[in-house]
Design an enzyme around this catalytic site. Structure first.
Site, mmCIF file in Angstrom:
data_model
loop_
_atom_site.group_PDB
_atom_site.id
_atom_site.type_symbol
_atom_site.label_atom_id
_atom_site.label_comp_id
_atom_site.label_asym_id
_atom_site.label_seq_id
_atom_site.Cartn_x
_atom_site.Cartn_y
_atom_site.Cartn_z
ATOM 1 N N SER A 1 1.710 7.647 -7.510
ATOM 2 C CA SER A 1 1.990 6.532 -6.611
ATOM 3 C C SER A 1 2.586 5.359 -7.372
ATOM 4 C CB SER A 1 0.668 6.100 -5.979
ATOM 5 O OG SER A 1 0.809 4.862 -5.346
ATOM 6 N N TYR B 1 -8.437 2.911 -7.092
ATOM 7 C CA TYR B 1 -7.564 4.014 -6.646
ATOM 8 C C TYR B 1 -6.409 4.189 -7.623
ATOM 9 C CZ TYR B 1 -3.627 6.150 -4.163
ATOM 10 O OH TYR B 1 -2.533 6.924 -3.836
ATOM 11 N N LYS C 1 -5.230 7.356 -10.246
ATOM 12 C CA LYS C 1 -3.904 8.004 -10.327
ATOM 13 C C LYS C 1 -3.369 7.950 -11.760
ATOM 14 C CE LYS C 1 -3.329 9.538 -6.344
ATOM 15 N NZ LYS C 1 -3.008 10.901 -5.996
HETATM 16 P P1 NAD Z 1 -4.103 12.435 3.220
HETATM 17 O O1 NAD Z 1 -5.457 11.809 3.173
HETATM 18 O O2 NAD Z 1 -3.477 12.634 4.533
HETATM 19 O O3 NAD Z 1 -4.120 13.840 2.449
HETATM 20 C C1 NAD Z 1 -5.017 14.112 1.392
HETATM 21 C C2 NAD Z 1 -5.748 15.401 1.743
HETATM 22 O O4 NAD Z 1 -6.641 15.734 0.679
HETATM 23 C C3 NAD Z 1 -6.615 15.277 3.007
HETATM 24 O O5 NAD Z 1 -6.322 16.362 3.869
HETATM 25 C C4 NAD Z 1 -8.056 15.354 2.494
HETATM 26 O O6 NAD Z 1 -8.920 15.951 3.444
HETATM 27 C C5 NAD Z 1 -7.875 16.161 1.220
HETATM 28 N N1 NAD Z 1 -8.900 15.940 0.187
HETATM 29 C C6 NAD Z 1 -9.281 14.762 -0.351
HETATM 30 N N2 NAD Z 1 -10.246 14.965 -1.273
HETATM 31 C C7 NAD Z 1 -10.456 16.308 -1.328
HETATM 32 C C8 NAD Z 1 -11.321 17.147 -2.080
HETATM 33 N N3 NAD Z 1 -12.199 16.636 -2.967
HETATM 34 N N4 NAD Z 1 -11.259 18.475 -1.896
HETATM 35 C C9 NAD Z 1 -10.397 19.012 -0.998
HETATM 36 N N5 NAD Z 1 -9.562 18.278 -0.242
HETATM 37 C C10 NAD Z 1 -9.588 16.932 -0.411
HETATM 38 O O7 NAD Z 1 -3.177 11.545 2.269
HETATM 39 P P2 NAD Z 1 -1.589 11.590 2.056
HETATM 40 O O8 NAD Z 1 -1.057 10.288 2.513
HETATM 41 O O9 NAD Z 1 -1.032 12.839 2.554
HETATM 42 O O10 NAD Z 1 -1.553 11.555 0.466
HETATM 43 C C11 NAD Z 1 -1.396 12.721 -0.309
HETATM 44 C C12 NAD Z 1 -1.337 12.324 -1.763
HETATM 45 O O11 NAD Z 1 -0.277 11.392 -1.966
HETATM 46 C C13 NAD Z 1 -2.608 11.636 -2.282
HETATM 47 O O12 NAD Z 1 -2.841 12.100 -3.586
HETATM 48 C C14 NAD Z 1 -2.222 10.180 -2.303
HETATM 49 O O13 NAD Z 1 -2.954 9.462 -3.276
HETATM 50 C C15 NAD Z 1 -0.748 10.240 -2.652
HETATM 51 N N6 NAD Z 1 0.014 9.069 -2.201
HETATM 52 C C16 NAD Z 1 -0.007 8.727 -0.884
HETATM 53 C C17 NAD Z 1 0.700 7.588 -0.465
HETATM 54 C C18 NAD Z 1 0.695 7.142 0.967
HETATM 55 O O14 NAD Z 1 1.016 5.972 1.236
HETATM 56 N N7 NAD Z 1 0.378 7.999 1.917
HETATM 57 C C19 NAD Z 1 1.425 6.827 -1.403
HETATM 58 C C20 NAD Z 1 1.418 7.230 -2.736
HETATM 59 C C21 NAD Z 1 0.715 8.366 -3.128
HETATM 60 N N1 UFG Z 2 1.069 -5.674 5.483
HETATM 61 C C1 UFG Z 2 0.895 -6.632 6.467
HETATM 62 N N2 UFG Z 2 -0.010 -6.386 7.449
HETATM 63 C C2 UFG Z 2 -0.733 -5.219 7.517
HETATM 64 C C3 UFG Z 2 -0.545 -4.240 6.513
HETATM 65 C C4 UFG Z 2 0.367 -4.516 5.493
HETATM 66 O O1 UFG Z 2 1.522 -7.690 6.449
HETATM 67 O O2 UFG Z 2 -1.547 -5.048 8.433
HETATM 68 C C5 UFG Z 2 2.082 -5.907 4.429
HETATM 69 C C6 UFG Z 2 1.554 -5.921 3.022
HETATM 70 O O3 UFG Z 2 1.119 -7.220 2.664
HETATM 71 C C7 UFG Z 2 2.784 -5.455 2.223
HETATM 72 C C8 UFG Z 2 3.480 -4.480 3.187
HETATM 73 O O4 UFG Z 2 2.995 -4.821 4.484
HETATM 74 O O5 UFG Z 2 3.632 -6.533 2.002
HETATM 75 C C9 UFG Z 2 3.167 -3.019 2.918
HETATM 76 O O6 UFG Z 2 1.755 -2.844 2.868
HETATM 77 P P1 UFG Z 2 1.059 -1.399 2.837
HETATM 78 O O7 UFG Z 2 -0.408 -1.627 2.853
HETATM 79 O O8 UFG Z 2 1.657 -0.543 3.891
HETATM 80 O O9 UFG Z 2 1.552 -0.785 1.452
HETATM 81 P P2 UFG Z 2 1.393 -1.338 -0.031
HETATM 82 O O10 UFG Z 2 2.759 -1.476 -0.602
HETATM 83 O O11 UFG Z 2 0.527 -2.529 -0.080
HETATM 84 O O12 UFG Z 2 0.602 -0.202 -0.772
HETATM 85 C C10 UFG Z 2 0.578 1.162 -0.377
HETATM 86 C C11 UFG Z 2 -0.686 1.784 -0.922
HETATM 87 C C12 UFG Z 2 -0.637 1.718 -2.430
HETATM 88 C C13 UFG Z 2 0.593 2.443 -2.909
HETATM 89 C C14 UFG Z 2 1.806 1.869 -2.275
HETATM 90 C C15 UFG Z 2 2.991 2.697 -2.671
HETATM 91 O O13 UFG Z 2 -1.794 1.097 -0.401
HETATM 92 O O14 UFG Z 2 -1.751 2.333 -2.998
HETATM 93 O O15 UFG Z 2 1.677 1.857 -0.857
HETATM 94 O O16 UFG Z 2 2.718 4.028 -2.481
HETATM 95 F F1 UFG Z 2 0.747 2.295 -4.238
#
Ligand code: NAD
Ligand code: UFG
Length: 336
Positions: free
Chosen positions: A125, A149, A153
């Site tokens: 991330s 978190y 990572k």
């Molecule tokens: P998500 O929660 O939809 O998917 C994660 C999945 O992992 C879920 O289905 C959950 O049930 C499963 N899981 C969690 N812990 C587990 C465990 N101990 N054993 C088995 N299954 C487990 O999240 P996502 O948004 O699809 O994210 C996927 C990956 O991408 C994560 O590693 C997250 O940190 C990373 N990521 C997500 C975002 C985002 O904004 N969505 C941004 C950057 C990185």
């Molecule tokens: N924001 C609002 N109101 C809300 C939610 C968010 O104004 O209700 C703003 C935040 O202040 C930021 C932007 O919208 O300026 C995006 O916020 P998000 O929470 O959607 O995303 P972030 O960039 O803060 O962070 C997320 C995850 C991080 C990850 C990052 C990139 O929380 O862990 O995306 O993957 F690193």
């Protein structure tokens, strides 16, 4: 290729699974459903017209994981999505995050050593960069996460790189920026119990599930004073995983890539775009800044373009339109 997908029922995995199945890969999913439901798997199969194999297991239980590796003894690659991912919750429950994300990953890495699996794609991330000094952010920027978190990572990346060196693994680490949107069919999408991120929140306000969006500050050093982020369509992100696997087949080594568009949008621009998509204004109010936020985060995705041959294709309009389609067709998410 036979690929093990951890967190295989989650948001990003579901979209990635559709892309992988379209390339005829064989998928073995592992999930404990702590943040997903089996319904997403069913819908991926419907969209693809193909079956996947599925194991309900928790990565923290190494015996359960070993059974999967034992039963599927010819896995060619692992894509590791499983993790807990809510920044706020990680501050309140750091030990849960370290246990789930670090212990789960260690068990997975141990199984890879035991069963001789050497190809790995990791969901990292932009959070690992914290508050970056230079925008757009390059992969060479210092890793200095600012919350538990993000620390998990960064640690998982480090452990992975050390293990790769010791065991001769080929690894692609993908650092996602801000994934948004849904599959064009409207059948799979993001289904949060409580939305922590901007777009799912805006989407629920647009649907009338919540009153209004709170914009976290309008006094940032950005053109309109609200935070700017690099939003990437989840389908583009899914395709980056296909490219990452191709990279592992063709080039041996360890590689780190930013996965974003390089283009940023402010909170107000996102609300405006969503209002157009749903056909009515999305109500919002300006609130205080959120602790830990930064003004602008943008990727420099040029390394991924050069080395993976991957580039984001979908525009903001497709991000918000697909998010709205998913929201309106599934007002209760997968429970609909
Ligand atoms: P998500 O929660 O939809 O998917 C994660 C999945 O992992 C879920 O289905 C959950 O049930 C499963 N899981 C969690 N812990 C587990 C465990 N101990 N054993 C088995 N299954 C487990 O999240 P996502 O948004 O699809 O994210 C996927 C990956 O991408 C994560 O590693 C997250 O940190 C990373 N990521 C997500 C975002 C985002 O904004 N969505 C941004 C950057 C990185
Ligand atoms: N924001 C609002 N109101 C809300 C939610 C968010 O104004 O209700 C703003 C935040 O202040 C930021 C932007 O919208 O300026 C995006 O916020 P998000 O929470 O959607 O995303 P972030 O960039 O803060 O962070 C997320 C995850 C991080 C990850 C990052 C990139 O929380 O862990 O995306 O993957 F690193």
């Amino acid at each position: 290729m036979k690929i093990l997908i951890t967190g295989g029922a989650g948001y990003i995995a579901s979209h990635t699974n559709v892309e992988l199945l379209s390339k005829n890969h064989e998928l073995i999913l592992v999930d404990n459903f702590c943040n997903s439901t089996p319904e997403s798997i069913k819908r991926v199969e419907e969209i693809s017209g193909k079956k996947v194999k599925f194991y309900e297991a928790d990565l923290r239980e190494i015996d359960a994981l070993e059974k999967v590796f034992e039963a599927e003894n010819d896995i060619s690659a692992v894509i590791h999505f499983a993790a807990l991912k809510a920044v706020g919750e990680s501050v309140e429950k750091p030990l849960l995050y370290y246990e789930n994300n670090i212990s789960g990953s260690l068990n997975l890495y141990k199984c890879m050593v035991k069963y001789g699996v050497k190809n790995f794609v990791f969901s990292s991330s932009a959070t690992v960069y914290g508050d970056p000094d230079q925008i757009p952010v390059k992969e060479t920027a210092p890793v200095r996460a600012t919350n538990p978190y993000g620390h998990t990572k960064a640690m998982m990346e480090q452990i992975l790189l050390d293990a790769a060196k010791a065991h001769g693994w080929n690894v692609v680490i993908l650092r996602y920026f801000n994934p948004v949107g849904a599959h064009e069919s409207g059948r799979i999408g993001e289904d949060p119990e409580y939305p922590n991120n901007l777009l799912p929140f805006v989407s629920q306000v647009a649907a009338g599930i919540r009153d209004k969006v709170t914009v976290f500050g309008d006094d940032w050093e950005t053109p309109d004073g609200t935070g700017v982020r690099d939003y990437i369509h989840v389908t583009d992100l899914a395709k980056a995983h296909v490219s990452a696997l191709e990279k592992l087949v063709n080039d041996k080594g360890t590689f780190i890539y930013n996965i974003g568009t390089g283009r940023g949008y402010s909170v107000l621009e996102m609300i405006e775009a969503f209002s157009k998509a749903c056909g009515h204004p999305v109500p919002y109010r300006i609130g205080p800044r959120r602790a830990g936020d930064v003004a602008t985060v943008l990727a420099d995705p040029s390394k991924a373009e050069k080395e993976l041959g991957w580039k984001a294709q979908l525009e903001l309009e497709e991000m918000v339109n697909s998010a709205w389609k998913w929201q309106s067709l599934n007002p209760k998410g997968y429970k609909t």
